[in-house]
Enzyme design. Structure first.
Site, PDB file in Angstrom:
ATOM      1  CG  ASP A  71      -0.226  -0.658   2.555  1.00 37.65           C
ATOM      2  OD1 ASP A  71       0.908  -0.650   2.430  1.00 37.65           O
ATOM      3  OD2 ASP A  71      -1.029  -1.182   3.229  1.00 37.65           O
ATOM      4  CG  ASP A 131      -8.839  -1.388  11.824  1.00 38.39           C
ATOM      5  OD1 ASP A 131      -7.987  -2.117  11.474  1.00 38.39           O
ATOM      6  OD2 ASP A 131      -9.279  -0.161  11.114  1.00 38.39           O
ATOM      7  CD  GLU A 175      -8.833   1.177   7.962  1.00 38.67           C
ATOM      8  OE1 GLU A 175      -8.804   0.045   8.772  1.00 38.67           O
ATOM      9  OE2 GLU A 175      -8.265   2.005   8.196  1.00 38.67           O
ATOM     10  CG  HIS A 184      -5.934  -2.265   8.721  1.00 40.41           C
ATOM     11  ND1 HIS A 184      -6.297  -0.994   9.462  1.00 40.41           N
ATOM     12  CD2 HIS A 184      -4.733  -2.415   8.853  1.00 40.41           C
ATOM     13  CE1 HIS A 184      -4.941  -0.743   9.822  1.00 40.41           C
ATOM     14  NE2 HIS A 184      -4.131  -1.323   9.220  1.00 40.41           N
TER      15      HIS A 184
HETATM   16  C1  F6R Z   1       1.218  -1.226   5.968  1.00 44.84           C
HETATM   17  C2  F6R Z   1       0.111  -2.205   6.209  1.00 44.84           C
HETATM   18  C3  F6R Z   1      -0.742  -2.238   7.443  1.00 44.84           C
HETATM   19  C4  F6R Z   1       0.181  -2.481   8.767  1.00 44.84           C
HETATM   20  C5  F6R Z   1      -0.825  -2.226  10.038  1.00 44.84           C
HETATM   21  C6  F6R Z   1      -0.056  -2.292  11.107  1.00 44.84           C
HETATM   22  O1  F6R Z   1       1.788  -1.735   4.819  1.00 44.84           O
HETATM   23  O2  F6R Z   1      -0.211  -3.126   5.509  1.00 44.84           O
HETATM   24  O3  F6R Z   1      -1.939  -3.344   7.408  1.00 44.84           O
HETATM   25  O4  F6R Z   1       0.777  -3.723   8.796  1.00 44.84           O
HETATM   26  O5  F6R Z   1      -1.353  -1.064   9.853  1.00 44.84           O
HETATM   27  O6  F6R Z   1       0.885  -1.178  11.384  1.00 44.84           O
HETATM   28  P1  F6R Z   1       1.905  -1.261  12.498  1.00 44.84           P
HETATM   29  O7  F6R Z   1       2.757  -2.328  12.103  1.00 44.84           O
HETATM   30  O8  F6R Z   1       2.611   0.065  12.141  1.00 44.84           O
HETATM   31  O9  F6R Z   1       1.093  -1.460  13.768  1.00 44.84           O
END
Ligand code: F6R
Length: 259
Positions: free
Chosen positions: A63, A132, A139, A134
């Site tokens: 992403d 959450d 989301e 995701h």
């Molecule tokens: C980012 C992604 C997100 C993160 C998630 C956790 O490329 O794919 O799904 O893995 O938001 O973020 P952190 O690791 O910062 O807690």
């Protein structure tokens, strides 16, 4: 799903790194799907430390924020450059990160899907998980068969991600993310989750019903997903003893160990 609970994030990341390293040794032209964020940092550090051969590896990031150019310090391109790409000998032309500045988002997303297909599909997808539930930036309520597209971040995700920006107001509202259907096509998935703040999402994803309210729960349908947790992230799981026993008593041929 295989649930691997380790005392610390560092130990869990080290085991996950062995898995990725083994793939790169067995298949030097492997295609990796990569996540950003705090969670995979130690995995990337460990991969860089191992001095593996990356010249034929192809990478696809999950992403990117819409509206951030690659040189922006908050962009996921910069994150990957700082945390992995500049430490390994990956060929720049083989690196793919969604273009947050594209003027044609649907066209770009179709092109990204096509590029993944043309590369032969993703051999191993690294995932983190949002508080959450995701994965990527799919989301809650995302279609479980979605493809790469634009998504709107929830208030919670923007709050969580404000750690990478000067203030919450600077966190973009929109992202381009691989879809859940895209992620599910990876041949192997490694999901990492560390810390208390991930415990609820992990409990829902691993032991809850498959539901778009917790997008990571769809990984229950994937034939080869390994979930690496530290103690804190495993705290709300009910079958911890079973997961530990399974991991500790694997036949040798199934072990996630070796150099
Ligand atoms: C980012 C992604 C997100 C993160 C998630 C956790 O490329 O794919 O799904 O893995 O938001 O973020 P952190 O690791 O910062 O807690």
């Amino acid at each position: 799903m295989e649930i691997i609970i380790q005392p610390t994030a560092a130990v869990a990341s080290g085991i996950a790194a062995r898995l990725v390293a083994r793939l790169l040794r067995e298949k030097p032209s492997a295609v990796l799907g990569l996540a950003t964020g705090n969670t995979p940092r130690m995995l990337y550090q460990e991969l860089a430390r191992r001095k593996l051969e990356w010249s034929k590896v192809t990478t696809f990031d999950l992403d990117e924020y819409v509206g951030l150019p690659p040189e922006h310090p908050g962009s996921y391109y910069q994150f990957m450059r700082e945390n992995l790409f500049r430490h390994v000998n990956v060929t720049p032309a083989n690196i793919h990160v969604p273009d947050g500045m594209t003027k044609d988002i649907p066209g770009f997303c179709a092109h990204y899907e096509q590029a993944i297909r043309a590369a032969g599909g993703i051999d191993l997808q690294v995932l983190g998980i949002g508080s959450d539930g995701h994965i990527g930036f799919n989301e809650p309520t995302s279609s479980l068969s979605s493809r790469t597209r634009i998504k709107t971040l929830t208030a919670q995700t923007r709050r969580d991600n404000s750690k990478f920006f000067e203030c919450e107001a600077d966190v973009p509202h929109h992202v381009i993310t691989m879809g859940i259907g895209t992620i599910l096509e990876a041949r192997q998935i490694v999901l990492l989750a560390f810390g208390e703040q991930k415990a609820q999402a992990i409990a829902q994803a691993v032991e809850g019903p498959i539901s778009a309210m917790c997008p990571a729960s769809v990984l229950q349908l994937h034939p080869d997903t390994k979930v690496f947790l530290d103690e804190a992230a495993s705290r709300l799981l009910t079958k911890v003893d079973y997961y530990r026993w399974v991991y500790d008593n694997k036949p040798d041929w199934q072990k996630t160990s070796g150099p």
